[in-house]
Design an enzyme around this catalytic site. Structure first.
Site, short mmCIF file in Angstrom:
data_model
loop_
_atom_site.label_atom_id
_atom_site.label_comp_id
_atom_site.label_asym_id
_atom_site.label_seq_id
_atom_site.Cartn_x
_atom_site.Cartn_y
_atom_site.Cartn_z
N TYR A 58 0.83 -1.20 0.00
CA TYR A 58 0.00 0.00 0.00
C TYR A 58 0.86 1.26 0.00
O TYR A 58 1.90 1.30 0.66
CB TYR A 58 -0.87 0.05 1.25
N TYR A 103 -1.06 -10.18 0.53
CA TYR A 103 0.04 -9.75 1.40
C TYR A 103 -0.16 -10.32 2.80
O TYR A 103 -1.28 -10.64 3.20
CB TYR A 103 0.16 -8.22 1.44
N ARG A 134 -3.70 -11.88 3.58
CA ARG A 134 -4.94 -11.35 3.01
C ARG A 134 -5.07 -11.81 1.57
O ARG A 134 -4.13 -11.70 0.79
CB ARG A 134 -4.94 -9.80 3.01
N HIS A 159 -7.71 -8.17 -2.57
CA HIS A 159 -8.99 -7.52 -2.28
C HIS A 159 -8.92 -6.04 -2.59
O HIS A 159 -7.85 -5.43 -2.59
CB HIS A 159 -9.40 -7.72 -0.82
N HIS A 205 -10.83 -2.50 -1.20
CA HIS A 205 -11.73 -1.90 -0.22
C HIS A 205 -12.73 -1.00 -0.95
O HIS A 205 -12.34 -0.26 -1.85
CB HIS A 205 -10.94 -1.05 0.77
#
Lengths: 242, 210
Positions: free
Chosen positions: A108, A147, A157, A160, A162
């Protein structure tokens, strides 16, 4: 008849994750322990903020271009699209949809993310749009990577995105995560598994939509979103006092 | 269990996670991407009403401030009118330049959150009930919060209006009503309401299923 601005149906908590889910450890100290106080809707709940398309920039919905500096971001070129409906299957036109995600390596662009997969200089990782008259939305992006995160020793995770959605009333406010069809990490994910109903988890899995893909350019996934519906007014039940 | 024969069920919620800022307040995540950013300042130059700051902390079950939480507020204008077509109250003027909504993140170091806004007017209650005391609706998400939490902040200087408020009066334990009060003070000539939120523990805030 359905009142365009009637009260909302009571939220069906059986399809929602409870606040306290010890498998997702962070929830333990951030979950209220006293039952929520049930509140019949007033004007404060049936109203909510409205947004205009002219508040957004022309590339805000295009994550391939909205942070590109010296080229396109790395990753599988992907269209994410769908329709925002309510529980009555009525399209939700003119609502703000915002997304954010990791880059193709699972990193991120955030001051607090220190995972060693590299930042992509051409990828910001966020976008936003407003649904059209039929409640439809579309983003162009690259597919995010999986990740690890600190929950169990080996927690990962699934890929995905959000998704944050406004409806026409503040009580419809919703944030969720969209997963990708066929991802084997979903069944191991402590966060997806906070939802007790497997059929409800399945509704967070976007389906490969080959007909919406662009040949020789981008794959596509479809993710429809359902917000709470408003009550019909079969008999006089005036919400607003005078 | 399905509640009705409605064709569709609501999409399930998932936590906003620790990186909620990227999507909703990217400047706090550490980068500039959008020309127009939503913010914690609800004011326009000509906004009517008493200018106030709302600030506070959100505490977890150990009493530590939650420093990665995102809050949104929604409120009426100074006349008690929501900027929304469902508000058909008579005699309360709409202010087109005042949306009545803002968002912010708690500070990564201190955990403090802040909004710059005006004190809202009183809004009518449901039919057959008294007017609602001035209040601000809040909605919050973060890592560890599986579904957004809703609450209200009332104003501690509105003693009479609060005593008659149809929502506060529904809350069974009077001590719990106090968890919804913002506390007024003056600092450097500015009006500040301090509103701390407790996610759990002895002082757990009243959260609403709206």
């Amino acid at each position: 008849m359905v009142d365009e601005f009637g009260e909302f149906y009571q939220r069906n908590r059986d399809v929602q994750p409870p606040a306290f889910t010890p498998g997702y450890k962070t929830s333990a100290l951030r979950s209220p322990r006293i039952p929520l106080w049930s509140l019949q809707n007033s004007l404060s709940e049936v109203t909510g903020p409205m947004f205009r398309p002219d508040e957004l920039g022309p590339l805000d919905h295009d994550l391939i271009k909205n942070y590109a500096h010296d080229g396109d971001p790395v990753g599988e070129r992907t269209i994410i699209h769908g329709q925002v409906l309510d529980e009555n299957a009525r399209p939700q036109a003119g609502v703000l949809v915002e997304i954010w995600q990791a880059n193709a390596g699972g990193r991120y662009r955030h001051v607090n993310d220190r995972y060693f997969a590299p930042i992509d200089p051409n990828f910001g990782g966020c976008g936003r749009t407003i649904t059209d008259a039929e409640g439809r939305y579309a983003f162009r992006t690259v597919k995010p990577g999986a990740y690890p995160f600190r929950n169990h020793i080996n927690s990962w995770r699934p890929a995905h995105v959000h998704v944050s959605i406004f409806g026409s009333g503040f009580a419809q406010r919703l944030i969720t995560q969209m997963y990708f069809e066929g991802d084997p990490l979903i069944r191991h994910d402590s966060i997806a598994q906070t939802i007790p109903d497997p059929a409800a988890i399945e509704r967070l899995v976007a389906k490969l939509d080959l007909n919406a893909s662009i040949p020789l350019d981008s794959l596509a996934y479809r993710f429809d979103i359902v917000l709470r519906g408003r009550r019909s007014t079969l008999f006089e039940n005036k919400l607003q006092g005078n | 269990m399905k509640h009705s024969i409605n064709p569709l069920e609501e999409t399930p919620s998932q936590t906003a996670g620790p990186y909620v800022h990227i999507g909703l307040i990217p400047q706090q995540a550490g980068f500039e991407i959008f020309k127009n950013n939503f913010s914690n300042n609800l004011l326009a130059a000509d906004t009517k009403g008493e200018r106030i700051t709302i600030e506070g902390f959100v505490f977890d079950g150990t009493g530590a401030p939650v420093r990665d939480l995102m809050l949104e507020i929604w409120q009426a204008n100074a006349a008690g009118r929501y900027n929304h077509p469902a508000d058909r109250q008579h005699g309360k003027a709409l202010e087109p330049g005042f949306r009545g909504w803002g968002r912010t993140g708690t500070d990564f170091s201190s955990g403090l959150y802040t909004f710059e806004t005006i004190k809202p007017g009183s809004v009518n209650g449901r039919s057959g009930t008294k007017p609602m005391a001035p209040h601000v609706s809040l909605w919050m998400v973060s890592r560890g919060i599986n579904i957004g939490l809703s609450t209200r902040m009332y104003f501690d200087d509105e003693t009479d209006a609060n005593a008659a408020d149809p929502v506060l009066n529904l809350i069974e334990h009077p001590a719990r009503r106090k968890t919804l009060l913002g506390h007024r003070s003056t600092r450097d000539g500015k009006i500040v309401y301090r509103f701390d939120i407790h996610l759990q523990g002895a002082h757990e805030t009243v959260f609403f299923d709206v």
